[in-house]
Write an enzyme that holds these catalytic residues in place. Structure first.
Site, PDB file in Angstrom:
ATOM      1  N   ASP A 114      17.769   1.970  -1.341  1.00 53.54           N
ATOM      2  CA  ASP A 114      17.056   0.890  -0.657  1.00 53.54           C
ATOM      3  C   ASP A 114      17.556  -0.449  -1.187  1.00 53.54           C
ATOM      4  OD1 ASP A 114      15.248  -0.270   1.076  1.00 53.54           O
ATOM      5  OD2 ASP A 114      13.592  -0.204  -0.340  1.00 53.54           O
ATOM      6  N   TYR A 116      17.686  -4.961  -0.745  1.00 52.70           N
ATOM      7  CA  TYR A 116      16.771  -6.105  -0.839  1.00 52.70           C
ATOM      8  C   TYR A 116      17.502  -7.290  -0.204  1.00 52.70           C
ATOM      9  CZ  TYR A 116      13.308  -8.969  -3.517  1.00 52.70           C
ATOM     10  OH  TYR A 116      12.289  -9.800  -3.924  1.00 52.70           O
ATOM     11  N   HIS A 121      12.560 -12.681   2.672  1.00 52.35           N
ATOM     12  CA  HIS A 121      11.658 -11.791   1.940  1.00 52.35           C
ATOM     13  C   HIS A 121      11.776 -12.009   0.439  1.00 52.35           C
ATOM     14  CE1 HIS A 121       9.494  -8.212   0.695  1.00 52.35           C
ATOM     15  NE2 HIS A 121      10.561  -7.783   0.047  1.00 52.35           N
ATOM     16  N   ARG A 130       6.696 -15.620  -9.079  1.00 54.56           N
ATOM     17  CA  ARG A 130       7.234 -16.577 -10.052  1.00 54.56           C
ATOM     18  C   ARG A 130       7.053 -17.997  -9.519  1.00 54.56           C
ATOM     19  NH1 ARG A 130      10.947 -12.643  -9.347  1.00 54.56           N
ATOM     20  NH2 ARG A 130      12.259 -13.978  -8.055  1.00 54.56           N
ATOM     21  N   GLU A 188       6.464  -1.689   4.547  1.00 56.48           N
ATOM     22  CA  GLU A 188       7.674  -2.508   4.564  1.00 56.48           C
ATOM     23  C   GLU A 188       8.504  -2.132   5.780  1.00 56.48           C
ATOM     24  OE1 GLU A 188       8.542  -3.830  -0.034  1.00 56.48           O
ATOM     25  OE2 GLU A 188       9.775  -2.245   0.845  1.00 56.48           O
ATOM     26  N   GLU A 190      11.720  -1.879   7.732  1.00 52.88           N
ATOM     27  CA  GLU A 190      13.129  -1.848   7.354  1.00 52.88           C
ATOM     28  C   GLU A 190      13.957  -1.145   8.429  1.00 52.88           C
ATOM     29  OE1 GLU A 190      14.110  -0.868   3.375  1.00 52.88           O
ATOM     30  OE2 GLU A 190      12.134  -1.405   2.558  1.00 52.88           O
ATOM     31  N   ASP A 222       9.212   1.688   4.278  1.00 55.46           N
ATOM     32  CA  ASP A 222       9.253   1.997   2.849  1.00 55.46           C
ATOM     33  C   ASP A 222       7.884   1.675   2.246  1.00 55.46           C
ATOM     34  OD1 ASP A 222      10.354   2.694   0.369  1.00 55.46           O
ATOM     35  OD2 ASP A 222      10.844   0.604  -0.074  1.00 55.46           O
ATOM     36  N   ARG A 226       1.734  -1.620  -4.347  1.00 56.25           N
ATOM     37  CA  ARG A 226       2.094  -2.859  -5.040  1.00 56.25           C
ATOM     38  C   ARG A 226       1.514  -2.927  -6.451  1.00 56.25           C
ATOM     39  NH1 ARG A 226       6.458  -4.359  -2.287  1.00 56.25           N
ATOM     40  NH2 ARG A 226       6.021  -4.869  -0.099  1.00 56.25           N
ATOM     41  N   GLN A 229       3.652  -0.586  -8.541  1.00 54.01           N
ATOM     42  CA  GLN A 229       4.977  -1.197  -8.650  1.00 54.01           C
ATOM     43  C   GLN A 229       4.992  -2.354  -9.642  1.00 54.01           C
ATOM     44  OE1 GLN A 229       6.319  -2.862  -4.944  1.00 54.01           O
ATOM     45  NE2 GLN A 229       8.306  -3.481  -5.744  1.00 54.01           N
ATOM     46  N   TYR A 233       7.695  -1.859 -12.846  1.00 54.63           N
ATOM     47  CA  TYR A 233       9.070  -2.163 -12.424  1.00 54.63           C
ATOM     48  C   TYR A 233       9.908  -2.910 -13.456  1.00 54.63           C
ATOM     49  CZ  TYR A 233       8.650  -7.191 -11.335  1.00 54.63           C
ATOM     50  OH  TYR A 233       8.517  -8.546 -11.405  1.00 54.63           O
ATOM     51  N   LYS A 242       7.123   3.487  -5.133  1.00 57.54           N
ATOM     52  CA  LYS A 242       7.884   3.627  -3.883  1.00 57.54           C
ATOM     53  C   LYS A 242       8.159   5.075  -3.493  1.00 57.54           C
ATOM     54  CE  LYS A 242       9.289  -0.806  -3.133  1.00 57.54           C
ATOM     55  NZ  LYS A 242       9.275  -1.522  -1.850  1.00 57.54           N
ATOM     56  N   THR A 246       8.633   7.761   2.303  1.00 57.56           N
ATOM     57  CA  THR A 246       9.418   6.825   3.107  1.00 57.56           C
ATOM     58  C   THR A 246       9.518   7.435   4.496  1.00 57.56           C
ATOM     59  OG1 THR A 246      10.730   6.138   1.182  1.00 57.56           O
ATOM     60  CG2 THR A 246      11.631   5.651   3.357  1.00 57.56           C
ATOM     61  N   THR A 335      13.173  -4.884   3.063  1.00 61.32           N
ATOM     62  CA  THR A 335      12.195  -5.464   3.980  1.00 61.32           C
ATOM     63  C   THR A 335      12.822  -6.558   4.836  1.00 61.32           C
ATOM     64  OG1 THR A 335      10.461  -5.026   2.377  1.00 61.32           O
ATOM     65  CG2 THR A 335       9.942  -6.592   4.123  1.00 61.32           C
ATOM     66  N   GLU A 349       3.732 -10.395   1.803  1.00 60.03           N
ATOM     67  CA  GLU A 349       4.099 -11.734   2.276  1.00 60.03           C
ATOM     68  C   GLU A 349       3.048 -12.297   3.224  1.00 60.03           C
ATOM     69  OE1 GLU A 349       8.558 -12.070   3.273  1.00 60.03           O
ATOM     70  OE2 GLU A 349       8.113  -9.925   3.381  1.00 60.03           O
TER      71      GLU A 349
END
Length: 393
Positions: A114, A116, A121, A130, A188, A190, A222, A226, A229, A233, A242, A246, A335, A349
């Site tokens: 997978d 990114y 996104h 952040r 997600e 995808e 996917d 959260r 994760q 992660y 994850k 899927t 995503t 999001e």
């Protein structure tokens, strides 16, 4: 016995002769005999039966319980079979109504990766997690397609229920981690790419060889826990948040069907190393229009044309170290999100990380189409999954 197929498709049907996706199906009278079918409107052409009836040299590739033998045969065979299928559409003796067959996972998944690849996104997620960072993207993001290896054994076909996962989670304010069902279950949207022709270990795939190896395209959800994760992660990335499920479409649309939808990717703002530099290659983007619905209500429409990294670049990066491809390898775009608030590809999001998240009983459906030749539409099979409560232990 097969029912008669449609003589005429409704105008604008996205599963016409320009699409012709492959799947695997069974019928009520032969539940133990999965074989290859081709979707045509609201019907399924029994490709195995049609090939046998017309004396096709490829009958042995189609009377199989997965697409893997056909996918392994290579691009010249893919093109020849697709041409023969168009000729079989006039033979209505081998059609079944779509709502009278059972669809199965269309191929045996070898590996699952997978990516990114959406700048929108990645930027949105960076700003959520952040908020004080000067750049929401990590320093490497515009230099290489970031990805991770997922779990091939939990790829499931559309319509399969998704059991709410259990795991560890720890909010920043918690003193210690707790264990239980995920409280922040997300979707997600995808796009998946399915590898047909394998490679030998140590042999990278160039941008120019993309078409020789990728058999087709599918929609993919996917699912993401959260809270699990977020706790797991760092430092190695997604794992249990994850790997529980899927979902992919029951139909794989041949890559060739999207030739009219080719489009240039967004302008690159950083120079690329030669193996990723597609400035002189054919347009690597695909103008796919995706729609995401929860319980029948559309919540977002992510545009695949906005993806920063293309599928060809992802394949080149995935193999540049010499990693080999196997028939049935599946890799996902990551995503899909666009620049507008109603074009994001996940609830993280859409709600700025605040929820609400998916509840037990919620049904998530992804659909998509792309412009086809002469004003037609090319469809992708839908991906649907219903959330069911976590299993008690």
């Amino acid at each position: 016995m097969p029912q008669h197929g449609p003589r005429d498709l409704p105008e604008g049907d996205p599963f016409g002769p320009a699409t012709l996706p492959y799947g695997v199906f069974t019928t009520a009278d032969e539940p133990g005999r999965p074989r290859v079918g081709v979707r045509y409107g609201a019907h399924v052409l029994d490709a195995a039966a049609a090939a046998a009836a017309h004396g096709s040299a490829y009958a042995g590739l189609l009377d199989r319980p997965t697409l893997n033998p056909l996918m392994a045969a290579g691009r010249p065979v893919w093109r020849a079979v697709r041409a023969e299928v168009r000729g079989w559409l006039a033979d209505e003796a081998h059609f079944h109504p779509l709502d009278e067959v059972t669809l199965h996972l269309p191929f045996e998944v070898a590996d699952y990766v997978d990516f990114y690849a959406s700048e929108h996104h990645a930027g949105n997620v960076g700003r959520i997690f952040r908020p004080d960072a000067p750049d929401p993207l990590t320093p490497n993001w515009k230099h290489l397609p970031i990805g991770y290896h997922g779990r091939a054994g939990t790829v499931v076909v559309s319509g399969t229920d998704v059991v709410r996962p259990r795991g560890q989670r720890k909010a920043p304010s918690d003193e210690a981690p707790s264990f239980g069902p995920s409280l922040r279950l997300d979707l997600e949207s995808e796009v998946g790419f399915v590898v047909g022709t394998p490679t030998e270990l140590g042999t990278p795939v160039t941008l120019e060889d993309f078409r020789e190896h990728v058999f087709g395209v599918c929609l993919l959800n996917d699912w993401s826990a959260r809270d699990v994760q977020a706790w797991e992660y760092v430092p190695l990335g997604p794992f249990l948040g994850k790997s529980f499920a899927t979902s992919v479409s029951a139909w794989i649309t041949p890559l060739e069907a999207f030739d009219a939808a080719r489009t240039a990717p967004p302008e690159r703002t950083h120079p690329l190393l030669p193996y990723l530099d597609d400035s002189g290659a054919e347009p690597g983007g695909i103008d796919l229009r995706i729609e995401v619905a929860v319980n029948g209500e559309t919540i977002t429409r992510p545009p695949f044309s906005a993806m920063y990294w293309t599928a060809a670049q992802q394949l080149a990066h995935m193999t540049v170290n010499g990693a080999s491809l196997r028939t049935g390898d599946l890799y996902a775009s990551g995503t899909v999100s666009g620049p507008e608030p109603d074009q994001v590809g996940c609830l993280l999001e859409l709600t700025q990380g605040k929820g609400p998240w998916l509840a037990d009983g919620d049904v998530v459906t992804l659909t998509a189409w792309a412009p086809g030749p002469d004003g037609t539409r090319v469809g992708l099979g839908e991906v649907t999954g219903r959330i069911v409560p976590a299993h008690e232990h």
